[in-house]
Design a protein around this motif. Sequence first.
Motif, mmCIF file in Angstrom:
data_model
loop_
_atom_site.group_PDB
_atom_site.id
_atom_site.type_symbol
_atom_site.label_atom_id
_atom_site.label_comp_id
_atom_site.label_asym_id
_atom_site.label_seq_id
_atom_site.Cartn_x
_atom_site.Cartn_y
_atom_site.Cartn_z
ATOM 1 N N MET A 128 36.887 92.315 40.060
ATOM 2 C CA MET A 128 37.104 90.995 39.687
ATOM 3 C C MET A 128 35.896 90.895 38.243
ATOM 4 O O MET A 128 35.919 90.384 38.903
ATOM 5 N N VAL A 129 36.759 91.403 36.793
ATOM 6 C CA VAL A 129 35.772 90.976 36.412
ATOM 7 C C VAL A 129 36.475 89.552 35.386
ATOM 8 O O VAL A 129 37.663 89.495 34.733
ATOM 9 N N CYS A 130 35.449 88.882 35.442
ATOM 10 C CA CYS A 130 35.764 87.862 35.117
ATOM 11 C C CYS A 130 34.896 87.391 32.885
ATOM 12 O O CYS A 130 34.352 87.733 33.035
ATOM 13 N N LEU A 131 36.234 87.748 32.446
ATOM 14 C CA LEU A 131 35.623 87.489 30.807
ATOM 15 C C LEU A 131 35.985 86.130 30.267
ATOM 16 O O LEU A 131 37.844 85.623 30.665
ATOM 17 N N PRO A 132 35.670 86.562 29.876
ATOM 18 C CA PRO A 132 37.201 85.219 28.418
ATOM 19 C C PRO A 132 38.295 85.482 27.215
ATOM 20 O O PRO A 132 37.813 86.947 27.261
ATOM 21 N N VAL A 133 38.389 84.665 26.925
ATOM 22 C CA VAL A 133 40.154 85.606 26.601
ATOM 23 C C VAL A 133 39.872 86.143 24.961
ATOM 24 O O VAL A 133 40.684 87.685 25.080
ATOM 25 N N ALA A 134 38.941 85.838 24.318
ATOM 26 C CA ALA A 134 38.968 86.727 23.053
ATOM 27 C C ALA A 134 38.479 87.510 23.798
ATOM 28 O O ALA A 134 38.458 88.878 23.157
ATOM 29 N N LEU A 135 37.413 88.335 24.600
ATOM 30 C CA LEU A 135 36.120 89.697 25.582
ATOM 31 C C LEU A 135 36.961 90.457 26.423
ATOM 32 O O LEU A 135 37.734 91.966 25.463
ATOM 33 N N LYS A 136 39.021 89.205 27.059
ATOM 34 C CA LYS A 136 39.456 90.376 27.509
ATOM 35 C C LYS A 136 40.599 91.099 26.798
ATOM 36 O O LYS A 136 40.494 92.071 26.916
ATOM 37 N N LEU A 137 41.078 90.085 25.587
ATOM 38 C CA LEU A 137 42.452 91.366 24.603
ATOM 39 C C LEU A 137 41.315 91.670 23.359
ATOM 40 O O LEU A 137 41.990 92.744 22.579
ATOM 41 N N LEU A 138 39.539 92.085 23.380
ATOM 42 C CA LEU A 138 39.049 92.785 22.029
ATOM 43 C C LEU A 138 39.376 93.777 22.372
ATOM 44 O O LEU A 138 39.302 94.489 20.980
ATOM 45 N N ALA A 139 39.118 94.741 23.707
ATOM 46 C CA ALA A 139 39.367 96.147 23.371
ATOM 47 C C ALA A 139 41.261 96.336 23.035
ATOM 48 O O ALA A 139 41.227 97.267 22.269
ATOM 49 N N LEU A 140 42.060 95.468 23.086
ATOM 50 C CA LEU A 140 43.332 95.740 22.681
ATOM 51 C C LEU A 140 43.455 95.773 21.519
ATOM 52 O O LEU A 140 44.187 96.711 20.337
ATOM 53 N N TRP A 141 43.059 95.073 20.752
ATOM 54 C CA TRP A 141 42.668 94.770 18.998
ATOM 55 C C TRP A 141 42.309 95.394 18.714
ATOM 56 O O TRP A 141 42.228 95.705 17.419
ATOM 57 N N VAL A 142 41.190 95.995 19.215
ATOM 58 C CA VAL A 142 39.869 96.451 18.493
ATOM 59 C C VAL A 142 40.956 98.272 18.174
ATOM 60 O O VAL A 142 40.921 99.112 17.209
ATOM 61 N N SER A 143 41.228 98.352 19.285
ATOM 62 C CA SER A 143 42.723 99.817 19.502
ATOM 63 C C SER A 143 43.756 99.563 18.417
ATOM 64 O O SER A 143 44.114 100.765 17.644
ATOM 65 N N LEU A 144 44.033 98.423 18.544
ATOM 66 C CA LEU A 144 45.505 98.325 17.674
ATOM 67 C C LEU A 144 44.221 98.176 15.922
ATOM 68 O O LEU A 144 45.908 99.061 15.609
ATOM 69 N N VAL A 145 44.172 98.072 16.023
ATOM 70 C CA VAL A 145 43.823 98.077 14.253
ATOM 71 C C VAL A 145 42.751 99.232 14.051
ATOM 72 O O VAL A 145 43.150 100.164 12.739
ATOM 73 N N GLY A 146 42.246 100.245 15.325
ATOM 74 C CA GLY A 146 42.366 101.262 14.341
ATOM 75 C C GLY A 146 43.135 101.823 14.992
ATOM 76 O O GLY A 146 43.344 103.502 14.000
ATOM 77 N N GLY A 147 43.870 102.145 15.740
ATOM 78 C CA GLY A 147 45.172 103.896 15.162
ATOM 79 C C GLY A 147 46.211 103.031 13.712
ATOM 80 O O GLY A 147 46.939 103.807 13.385
ATOM 81 N N PHE A 148 46.236 101.838 13.647
ATOM 82 C CA PHE A 148 46.751 101.338 12.179
ATOM 83 C C PHE A 148 45.945 102.277 11.404
ATOM 84 O O PHE A 148 46.636 102.519 9.944
ATOM 85 N N VAL A 149 44.794 101.954 11.137
ATOM 86 C CA VAL A 149 43.761 101.875 9.781
ATOM 87 C C VAL A 149 44.190 103.735 10.089
ATOM 88 O O VAL A 149 44.248 104.264 8.915
ATOM 89 N N GLY A 150 43.824 104.607 10.753
ATOM 90 C CA GLY A 150 43.782 105.420 11.474
ATOM 91 C C GLY A 150 44.922 106.631 10.253
ATOM 92 O O GLY A 150 45.001 107.670 10.042
ATOM 93 N N TYR A 151 46.474 105.506 10.820
ATOM 94 C CA TYR A 151 47.419 105.804 10.428
ATOM 95 C C TYR A 151 48.434 105.802 8.818
ATOM 96 O O TYR A 151 48.638 106.267 8.408
ATOM 97 N N ILE A 152 48.113 104.899 8.609
ATOM 98 C CA ILE A 152 47.717 104.256 7.489
ATOM 99 C C ILE A 152 47.251 105.448 6.249
ATOM 100 O O ILE A 152 47.855 105.586 5.430
ATOM 101 N N LEU A 153 45.879 105.561 6.415
ATOM 102 C CA LEU A 153 45.061 105.780 5.631
ATOM 103 C C LEU A 153 45.813 107.540 5.032
ATOM 104 O O LEU A 153 45.677 107.729 3.899
ATOM 105 N N ASN A 154 46.201 107.787 6.001
ATOM 106 C CA ASN A 154 46.780 109.322 5.995
ATOM 107 C C ASN A 154 48.333 108.899 5.724
ATOM 108 O O ASN A 154 48.262 110.431 4.961
ATOM 109 N N LEU A 155 48.452 107.978 5.478
ATOM 110 C CA LEU A 155 50.288 108.103 5.504
ATOM 111 C C LEU A 155 49.874 108.252 3.829
ATOM 112 O O LEU A 155 50.854 108.757 3.167
#
Length: 577
Positions: A449-476
């Motif tokens: 059980m890893v207890c983290l604040p909501v911002a840190l808990k969602l940070l990996a998800l947000w970073v992945s979404l932003v990275g995927g969006f940038v990688g796809y859009i730049l090549n589009l």
Amino acid sequence: MVWSVVMNLTSVVFLCLFSLVCLIVFLCMILMDLNYYVEWEIVTLNSCSLEMTLIFDWMSILFLCFVTFISAMVLFYSGGYMAGDENMGRFMYLVLGFVASMLFLIVSPNLVSILLGWDGLGLVSYILVIYYQNEKSGGAGMLTALSNRVGDVAILISVGLMFDMGGWSFFFYSDTGMLSGVGSLIPLIILAGMTKSAQIPFSAWLPAAMAAPTPVSALVHSSTLVTAGVYLLIRFSPSLGGWSQTALFVLAGVTMFMAGLGANFETDLKKIIALSTLSQLGLMMYILSIGYYKLAFFHLLTHALFKALLFMCAGALIHSVGGSQDIRFMGGLVHIMPLSITMMNLANFALCGIPFLAGFYSKDLILEVAFSSNLNEFCFWLLTMATGLTVCYSFRLIYYSVSGDYNLMGLSCVSDEDNIMTWPMVGLGLAAVVGGAAMSWLIFPSPWMVCLPVALKLLALWVSLVGGFVGYILNLVAITYQLSSILNYNIVVYAGSMWFMPFLSTFGVSGFFLKVSQLYSQSVDMGWLEYYGAQGAYNEFDNFSKYLQLAQDNSVKVYMILFMLWVVLISVILLQV
């Protein structure tokens, strides 16, 4: 050719059966909490005994299971990929020797026996890198061999340092912390692990090793050569500490960021996946240096599944488009090779940590544990940006394989009809889906059980979404991307060349050491030492033997000359007296 096919199928069946047996033994050992240590004493010298030792615990048995399963899939795949090669039998023997060296290294808790498997991996990897005999492969093989020799020397020095312990079986000393008191042993072990797993400043050889055939790359980058360094440090993890562990922590984070950044500027398909491997190895070293060796081992296993699958899919693409590895000639393949592209995108999603695939269970847990650890701000943002870059280059690959423009050459025969290449991809694809969930329950039977604040808990998800969006859009919008590359040419070259790591790795060797050795060879070894050494002695003895031979010919002329010289000598002496 018939013998090669029979040997290939026999090897695949044997490795599959061995993997199944290892899985059953692993489950029994986990349930009964069993460990086996086998030892044969070979020689005793000054109370220091040299033994042949083998360790069979849950970690080594599980790793054996994964290595043999992936090796079986790679060998089966090689039957299709290398079908037109004239030296198919030699290739199979080399791959089997490579696998045998890795298996021997896994079950060795002894530094001397580890050195046999360690050097076996280095030797066979060099032969496989130069398999296609050309200048590029020769240079890549030499860079690989010389970089790995640094780690080999570190292991050799460690063997000498452990002589004071009365034996070389580190397995019993590491848990007690005794190894940390043996001089510079732990920094040398960390250095050996860094060279084999290609951490900065030894990163240049990993993309260069892509000169080997693609099945070899699938094996090397998933479960054998590059994971040997991580596995060695996992075995020594209880003794890690001090400044060397801090240095490993920083270098692993920088390696992870550097590899992720370089992969976003690379156009060679195999080198992109190689840099992806380098990034994941940095992540394993990163979490290992914090102290969570089980998490590093967990990610090592899950990464092996989807990385082998990714290389197999890349090999199928390269095989179909006539040997070209440039992703700019591979657009819109989803309509032509649906199975290969599906498996490739599945492996990419697992690499990104998409929920409920293999990579999710290990990467998400690693990120949450790292976020809850005592990281400084620099290392925290380094880990976060490296995670975003991983998703960025993965979605860049997805763009070029799925929705990009059709850029294939007119004579390309692209299809999924080769069942010998597609069946192993399906097997590894299933493993990449269910492997992470299964291993998470087996390695961590009691949930964390890893207890983290909501911002840190969602940070990996947000970073992945932003990275995927940038990688796809730049090549589009490829025109904007190419224009920015032209305007910022120096930055692009710097980031895309691994921060000039290949140049720096070879400049010191070629620019100084090779020139000094050439000068030494010409002026000393083949100059003065030859004149006053071997060749000089040979000439003197040769001349002396001629005089002896002349004296032994019983010639009257010789005796008369000697007699006259003797008379003259006596006369001179008498006159002086």
